[in-house]
Write an enzyme that holds these catalytic residues in place. Structure first.
Site, mmCIF file in Angstrom:
data_model
loop_
_atom_site.group_PDB
_atom_site.id
_atom_site.type_symbol
_atom_site.label_atom_id
_atom_site.label_comp_id
_atom_site.label_asym_id
_atom_site.label_seq_id
_atom_site.Cartn_x
_atom_site.Cartn_y
_atom_site.Cartn_z
ATOM 1 N N SER A 49 0.788 -1.316 0.013
ATOM 2 C CA SER A 49 -0.014 -0.119 -0.017
ATOM 3 C C SER A 49 0.929 1.138 0.085
ATOM 4 O O SER A 49 2.098 1.196 0.179
ATOM 5 C CB SER A 49 -0.870 0.128 1.330
ATOM 6 O OG SER A 49 -0.055 0.080 2.380
ATOM 7 N N ASP A 88 -0.823 -1.187 -4.195
ATOM 8 C CA ASP A 88 -1.996 -1.318 -3.985
ATOM 9 C C ASP A 88 -2.738 0.093 -3.567
ATOM 10 O O ASP A 88 -1.999 0.719 -2.848
ATOM 11 C CB ASP A 88 -2.226 -2.512 -2.704
ATOM 12 C CG ASP A 88 -3.448 -2.742 -2.344
ATOM 13 O OD1 ASP A 88 -3.829 -3.008 -1.235
ATOM 14 O OD2 ASP A 88 -4.511 -2.734 -3.120
ATOM 15 N N HIS A 89 -3.859 0.155 -3.875
ATOM 16 C CA HIS A 89 -4.507 1.560 -3.674
ATOM 17 C C HIS A 89 -3.895 2.636 -3.718
ATOM 18 O O HIS A 89 -3.785 3.391 -2.785
ATOM 19 C CB HIS A 89 -5.177 1.503 -2.137
ATOM 20 C CG HIS A 89 -6.309 0.481 -1.834
ATOM 21 N ND1 HIS A 89 -7.433 0.692 -2.447
ATOM 22 C CD2 HIS A 89 -6.396 -0.655 -1.633
ATOM 23 C CE1 HIS A 89 -8.412 -0.353 -2.312
ATOM 24 N NE2 HIS A 89 -7.598 -1.227 -1.689
ATOM 25 N N ASP A 110 -6.490 3.791 -7.589
ATOM 26 C CA ASP A 110 -8.003 3.836 -6.938
ATOM 27 C C ASP A 110 -8.631 5.396 -6.739
ATOM 28 O O ASP A 110 -8.236 6.120 -5.946
ATOM 29 C CB ASP A 110 -7.686 3.263 -5.560
ATOM 30 C CG ASP A 110 -9.100 3.217 -4.644
ATOM 31 O OD1 ASP A 110 -9.086 2.638 -3.569
ATOM 32 O OD2 ASP A 110 -10.017 3.752 -5.224
ATOM 33 N N GLU A 140 -10.533 0.684 -9.880
ATOM 34 C CA GLU A 140 -11.558 0.132 -8.911
ATOM 35 C C GLU A 140 -12.837 0.931 -9.302
ATOM 36 O O GLU A 140 -12.854 2.286 -9.660
ATOM 37 C CB GLU A 140 -11.444 0.629 -7.486
ATOM 38 C CG GLU A 140 -12.354 -0.028 -6.445
ATOM 39 C CD GLU A 140 -11.887 -0.059 -5.248
ATOM 40 O OE1 GLU A 140 -11.447 0.944 -4.640
ATOM 41 O OE2 GLU A 140 -11.647 -1.230 -4.684
ATOM 42 N N HIS A 184 -12.521 -3.669 3.645
ATOM 43 C CA HIS A 184 -11.153 -4.082 4.410
ATOM 44 C C HIS A 184 -11.288 -4.310 5.873
ATOM 45 O O HIS A 184 -12.110 -3.996 6.527
ATOM 46 C CB HIS A 184 -9.995 -2.771 4.225
ATOM 47 C CG HIS A 184 -9.833 -2.668 2.605
ATOM 48 N ND1 HIS A 184 -9.892 -1.174 2.162
ATOM 49 C CD2 HIS A 184 -9.508 -3.636 1.756
ATOM 50 C CE1 HIS A 184 -9.618 -1.595 0.777
ATOM 51 N NE2 HIS A 184 -9.173 -2.976 0.678
ATOM 52 N N HIS A 214 -11.264 -7.104 -3.475
ATOM 53 C CA HIS A 214 -10.564 -6.567 -2.334
ATOM 54 C C HIS A 214 -11.471 -6.890 -1.255
ATOM 55 O O HIS A 214 -12.446 -7.703 -1.208
ATOM 56 C CB HIS A 214 -10.677 -4.953 -2.482
ATOM 57 C CG HIS A 214 -9.527 -4.423 -3.342
ATOM 58 N ND1 HIS A 214 -8.540 -3.813 -3.068
ATOM 59 C CD2 HIS A 214 -9.466 -4.489 -4.876
ATOM 60 C CE1 HIS A 214 -7.778 -3.475 -3.959
ATOM 61 N NE2 HIS A 214 -8.357 -3.859 -5.139
ATOM 62 N N GLY A 215 -10.442 -6.741 -0.122
ATOM 63 C CA GLY A 215 -10.977 -7.256 1.519
ATOM 64 C C GLY A 215 -11.591 -8.690 1.206
ATOM 65 O O GLY A 215 -12.645 -9.127 1.898
ATOM 66 N N SER A 217 -9.989 -11.063 2.890
ATOM 67 C CA SER A 217 -9.324 -11.978 4.275
ATOM 68 C C SER A 217 -10.618 -12.952 4.574
ATOM 69 O O SER A 217 -11.597 -12.329 4.891
ATOM 70 C CB SER A 217 -8.728 -11.160 5.110
ATOM 71 O OG SER A 217 -7.600 -11.062 4.865
HETATM 72 O O1 TD4 Z 1 -8.417 -5.342 -0.133
HETATM 73 C C1 TD4 Z 1 -7.310 -5.535 0.709
HETATM 74 C C2 TD4 Z 1 -7.263 -6.797 1.655
HETATM 75 O O2 TD4 Z 1 -8.152 -6.400 2.436
HETATM 76 P P1 TD4 Z 1 -8.332 -7.426 3.847
HETATM 77 O O3 TD4 Z 1 -7.242 -8.341 3.963
HETATM 78 O O4 TD4 Z 1 -8.151 -6.619 4.934
HETATM 79 O O5 TD4 Z 1 -9.624 -8.312 3.853
HETATM 80 N N1 TD4 Z 1 -6.110 -4.861 0.421
HETATM 81 O O6 TD4 Z 1 -6.008 -4.057 -0.511
HETATM 82 C C3 TD4 Z 1 -5.116 -4.737 1.508
HETATM 83 C C4 TD4 Z 1 -5.343 -3.193 2.081
HETATM 84 C C5 TD4 Z 1 -4.277 -3.050 2.721
HETATM 85 C C6 TD4 Z 1 -4.107 -1.775 3.669
HETATM 86 O O7 TD4 Z 1 -2.906 -1.335 4.090
HETATM 87 P P2 TD4 Z 1 -2.443 -0.062 4.831
HETATM 88 O O8 TD4 Z 1 -3.109 -0.325 6.281
HETATM 89 O O9 TD4 Z 1 -1.164 0.043 4.787
HETATM 90 O O10 TD4 Z 1 -3.242 1.227 4.235
HETATM 91 CA CA CA Z 2 -11.530 2.856 -3.619
HETATM 92 NA NA NA Z 3 -4.766 -3.703 -5.450
HETATM 93 ZN ZN ZN Z 4 -8.126 -3.356 -1.006
#
Ligand code: TD4
Ligand code: CA
Ligand code: NA
Ligand code: ZN
EC number: 4.1.2.13
Length: 311
Positions: A49, A88-89, A110, A140, A184, A214-215, A217
């Site tokens: 990130s 990422d993002h 993003d 996104e 997330h 995304h999100g 986990s």
């Molecule tokens: O979509 C996901 C994974 O989400 P999840 O693993 O929480 O479900 N991600 O994009 C990972 C997000 C990472 C955020 O990092 P910072 O705290 O450094 O900003």
């Molecule tokens: Ca977004």
């Molecule tokens: Na990504």
């Molecule tokens: Zn994400």
């Protein structure tokens, strides 16, 4: 070998399997992830990130991006599995530029919190820029609930499949993250998990490009309980049920972003090791158990997503 993310995802999209994209902030997570991928003979996507780049560069984006790009390339070139590095993002153009300059395989722009037209315009710019440097691009559409782009998205703003078709045609983006109900972090879903599978199916039919969840986990109870046994407080942690992720892959998700699961696994191992080895003060030793648990989560997800054996 160090590869472009698009190479990995095109194969996954063709054969309807998925590749996890694991977030790192330091060397220990990178080593654990790569060990797991090598053992599973799987392609792997490492992602950072902007927060991770800020952390490793101590506030200097290019220093941070170079730290990760050089370390990942260095490891990747000594391994016979495909390894990609992804931003990422990406939201801050300075960080996107730093990642491209440092040699990342791909960047996410993003701008999904912007109006559709604005998101489209910004993404078009980044695609032109990145493609000129041989870097692929993720964008996104829609917003994840919870903390979305440092603003609290009141509720899920789900992707509009028709808009996705236009967006992909106009921007020439390489892969797309459609918001379909995930969020997330460790505390997903108020009540039951509900992902909009129909919507996902439509997006795949209309865009035909690799898609990103995304999100994603799952927040494994085993490691939540172990971390809590050694003093953590993660009350109410809840992730995406594994069967929902499997369904998403069947419907065309090819990149599965996973960060929280590794954070919890490492935390459990670290807390356990420190409380059981009060005399230990060598970080090469007291990080090991956390790294082993991260590797375990990595290998399980590679098997689960059918990434194993695809290297
Ligand atoms: O979509 C996901 C994974 O989400 P999840 O693993 O929480 O479900 N991600 O994009 C990972 C997000 C990472 C955020 O990092 P910072 O705290 O450094 O900003
Ligand atoms: Ca977004
Ligand atoms: Na990504
Ligand atoms: Zn994400």
């Amino acid at each position: 070998m160090y590869v472009n993310t698009k190479e990995i995802l095109e194969d996954a999209s063709k054969k309807y399997y998925a590749v996890p994209a694991f977030n790192i902030n330091n060397l220990e997570f990178l080593m654990a992830i790569l060990q797991g991928a090598v053992e599973k003979k799987a392609p792997i996507i490492i992602e950072t990130s902007e927060g991770a780049i800020k952390y490793a560069g101590n506030g200097n984006p290019l220093r941070g991006a170079r730290f990760f790009a050089e370390t990942v390339k260095n490891y990747a070139e000594s391994l016979d599995i495909p390894v990609a590095l992804h931003l990422d993002h990406g939201k801050n153009l300075e960080y996107i530029a730093a990642a491209i300059k440092a040699g990342y395989s791909s960047v996410m722009i993003d701008a999904s919190h912007e109006e559709f037209e604005k998101n489209l315009e910004i993404t078009k710019e980044v695609v032109k820029w990145a493609h000129a440097a041989g870097v692929s691009v993720e964008a996104e559409l829609g917003q994840l609930a919870g903390i979305e782009d440092n603003v609290v998205a009141k509720e899920n703003v789900l992707v509009d499949p028709q808009q996705a078709k236009i967006f992909v045609e106009e921007t020439n983006v390489d892969f797309l993250a459609p918001a379909i109900g995930t969020s997330h972090g460790a505390f997903k879903f108020k009540g039951e998990a509900k992902l909009d599978f129909e919507r996902l199916k439509r997006v795949k039919e209309l865009t035909k490009i690799p898609l990103v969840l995304h999100g994603a986990s799952s927040v494994p109870t085993k490691f939540v309980e172990l971390a809590e046994k050694y003093g953590a407080n993660l009350g109410g942690a809840k992730g995406v049920p594994q069967e929902d992720i499997k369904k998403c892959v069947e419907l065309g998700i090819n990149k599965v972003n996973t960060d929280t699961d590794l954070r919890i696994a490492f935390l459990a191992g670290l807390r356990k090791h420190l409380s059981e080895n009060e005399k230990e003060f060598d970080p090469r030793k007291y990080f090991k158990e956390g790294m082993e648990f991260v590797k375990e989560v990595v290998m399980e997800r590679l098997e689960f997503l059918n990434t194993a054996g695809k290297a």
